[in-house]
Design a protein around this motif. Structure first.
Motif, short mmCIF file in Angstrom:
data_model
loop_
_atom_site.label_atom_id
_atom_site.label_comp_id
_atom_site.label_asym_id
_atom_site.label_seq_id
_atom_site.Cartn_x
_atom_site.Cartn_y
_atom_site.Cartn_z
N PRO A 185 -1.13 -4.96 8.03
CA PRO A 185 -0.17 -4.54 7.01
C PRO A 185 -0.40 -5.05 5.59
CG PRO A 185 0.98 -5.03 9.04
CD PRO A 185 -0.46 -5.42 9.27
N ARG A 186 -0.88 -6.29 5.41
CA ARG A 186 -0.97 -6.79 4.05
C ARG A 186 -2.01 -6.07 3.20
NH1 ARG A 186 -5.01 -10.40 2.53
NH2 ARG A 186 -6.29 -11.19 4.24
N GLY A 188 -2.21 -2.82 2.97
CA GLY A 188 -1.53 -1.68 2.34
C GLY A 188 -2.16 -0.32 2.55
N ASP A 191 -0.23 3.06 2.05
CA ASP A 191 -0.01 3.50 0.67
C ASP A 191 -1.15 4.39 0.20
OD1 ASP A 191 2.22 1.87 0.73
OD2 ASP A 191 1.27 0.22 -0.35
N SER A 256 -3.86 -3.55 -1.55
CA SER A 256 -3.27 -4.73 -0.89
C SER A 256 -1.86 -5.05 -1.38
CB SER A 256 -4.16 -5.94 -1.12
OG SER A 256 -5.45 -5.73 -0.61
N HIS A 257 -1.06 -5.58 -0.45
CA HIS A 257 0.25 -6.13 -0.79
C HIS A 257 0.14 -7.63 -1.08
CE1 HIS A 257 2.26 -2.73 1.77
NE2 HIS A 257 1.66 -2.28 0.67
N THR A 278 -4.53 -3.09 -6.47
CA THR A 278 -3.17 -3.48 -6.81
C THR A 278 -3.13 -4.78 -7.62
OG1 THR A 278 -3.09 -4.39 -4.56
CG2 THR A 278 -1.94 -2.31 -4.95
N PRO A 298 1.72 -2.93 -6.59
CA PRO A 298 1.65 -2.86 -5.12
C PRO A 298 2.75 -1.98 -4.57
CG PRO A 298 2.60 -4.94 -5.81
CD PRO A 298 2.15 -4.26 -7.06
N LYS A 299 2.50 -1.44 -3.38
CA LYS A 299 3.48 -0.61 -2.67
C LYS A 299 3.90 0.60 -3.50
CE LYS A 299 5.23 -4.69 -0.21
NZ LYS A 299 6.40 -5.47 0.22
N SER A 300 2.95 1.17 -4.23
CA SER A 300 3.23 2.32 -5.11
C SER A 300 2.23 3.45 -4.87
CB SER A 300 3.18 1.89 -6.58
OG SER A 300 4.12 0.88 -6.86
#
Length: 358
Positions: A185-186, A188, A191, A256-257, A278, A298-300
């Motif tokens: 998950p980290r 990303g 996304d 990456s987050h 990111t 991040p997360k975009s």
């Protein structure tokens, strides 16, 4: 200088292992005597080829094995007599601290995975290396004094690990977008999958190649298969040498987050990719704060899609960002990392240095 690197294992597909192996080999080239202790792994032959002695130290985290490993490591330090021990993971730091205290050997630790709760244990070192300024700030917030922290930004270019690697680009369909990393998950990846799906709807020639494996591989593959762009997404699995994929790519994306200082960015830049990544942790530092690669929040997924559209639709922009990836790339060479680490060792050893005979 006699340097002993200590880490949990020497297997491929782990960034901290790559960083430690690269550093050890570069230090030998600078004229130092280097050894590495761990549970063994894939890089043992490379280390021996580069004149690095290897030892086995168990890193099992149960009280009995831990005590046995501390005793064994203490004996190794007394026999091998290093000037400094460089511990690369949390268990390594825990094992090294009492052994170094008993033998009066300087201990340096490197914070590779700052996002882990146990990273505070890296503060056991006399000096603590942070792999980016962002990691240094995070460790200070956790209570480690800034006076004991040194920032040594990661870099891989010119490392012994790259000797003999293929310089033949992978044959990919263009425009080729490549992701290289662990599938968890980290990093990303969802996304990027969402962003690519949106871009592919407008630019059906685009292709996405996912290189890497991990615990979420099946779920990410299922996610991709459910998308309209499914036929344009290829999962290549883990690769011993992902560099040809980057050589064959037009665009490299790292969504990456959390990522303290990912080594893959120096490889993607060396390969001449246009880079999208990111704006988290040490990533901006590896991209010259946006001078050498496009930074997005991040997360975009929408912002990743915007950057991809710009590069996919405008050949001049793609060419420009590929050229920008080379700005300041010399700072990502392993010899710079090795020399900086040696300076840290000197500061750690300093208080223990015996006065010269008059």
């Amino acid at each position: 200088m006699r340097i002993l690197h200590l880490l949990n294992h020497r297997r491929r597909l782990n960034g901290h292992v790559h960083a430690a192996v690269d550093l050890a080999c570069a230090q030998v080239k600078l004229g130092h005597t280097v050894a590495m202790a761990s549970q063994g792994g894939d890089f043992d032959e490379l280390l021996r080829t580069n004149g690095i002695e290897t030892f086995v130290v168990d890193h099992e985290r149960r009280p009995g094995p831990v005590l046995k490993s501390v005793v064994g490591l203490t004996g190794l330090l007394r026999r091998w007599r290093p000037d400094v021990v460089h511990a690369h993971m949390m268990t390594s730091a825990v094992l090294a601290w009492p052994a170094c205290k008993l033998t009066r050997v300087a201990l340096v630790t490197t914070v590779h995975n700052e996002f882990e709760k146990g990273a505070i244990l890296m503060g056991l070192g006399d000096r603590v290396i942070a792999v980016s300024a962002a990691v240094a700030k995070s460790m200070q917030k956790r209570g480690i004094s800034a006076s004991r922290i040194d920032v040594v930004l990661n870099g891989t270019i010119g490392s012994a690990r790259m000797t003999g690697r293929s310089e033949v680009p992978k044959s990919l369909d263009h425009p080729a977008i490549v992701f290289v990393g662990g599938l968890h998950p980290r990093k990303g990846l969802p996304d990027l999958l969402q962003a690519f799906d949106a871009v592919h709807a407008q630019h059906p020639a685009a292709r996405l190649y996912v290189v890497g494996g991990g615990p979420t591989q099946d779920s990410y593959t299922a996610m991709a298969r459910a998308m309209a762009s499914a036929d344009a997404i290829a999962f290549a699995g883990p690769q011993d040498d992902p560099y040809p994929w980057m050589l064959g790519a037009d665009i490299f994306v790292l969504p990456s987050h959390a990522d303290p200082a990912p080594l893959v960015l120096s490889e993607a830049r060396e390969a001449g990719c246009a880079v999208i990544a990111t704006q988290v942790d040490g990533i901006p530092e590896l991209l010259g704060q946006g001078e050498s690669g496009i930074l997005v929040p991040p997360k975009s997924p929408d912002r990743i899609a915007d950057a991809l559209r710009m590069l996919v639709t405008d050949p001049d922009q793609l060419k420009a960002w590929r050229a920008k990836s080379q700005i300041g790339i010399e700072n990502l060479r392993i010899d710079r990392v090795a020399r900086a680490a040696l300076e840290v060792y000197g500061r750690a050893i300093g208080p223990r240095a015996k006065p010269s005979a008059s």
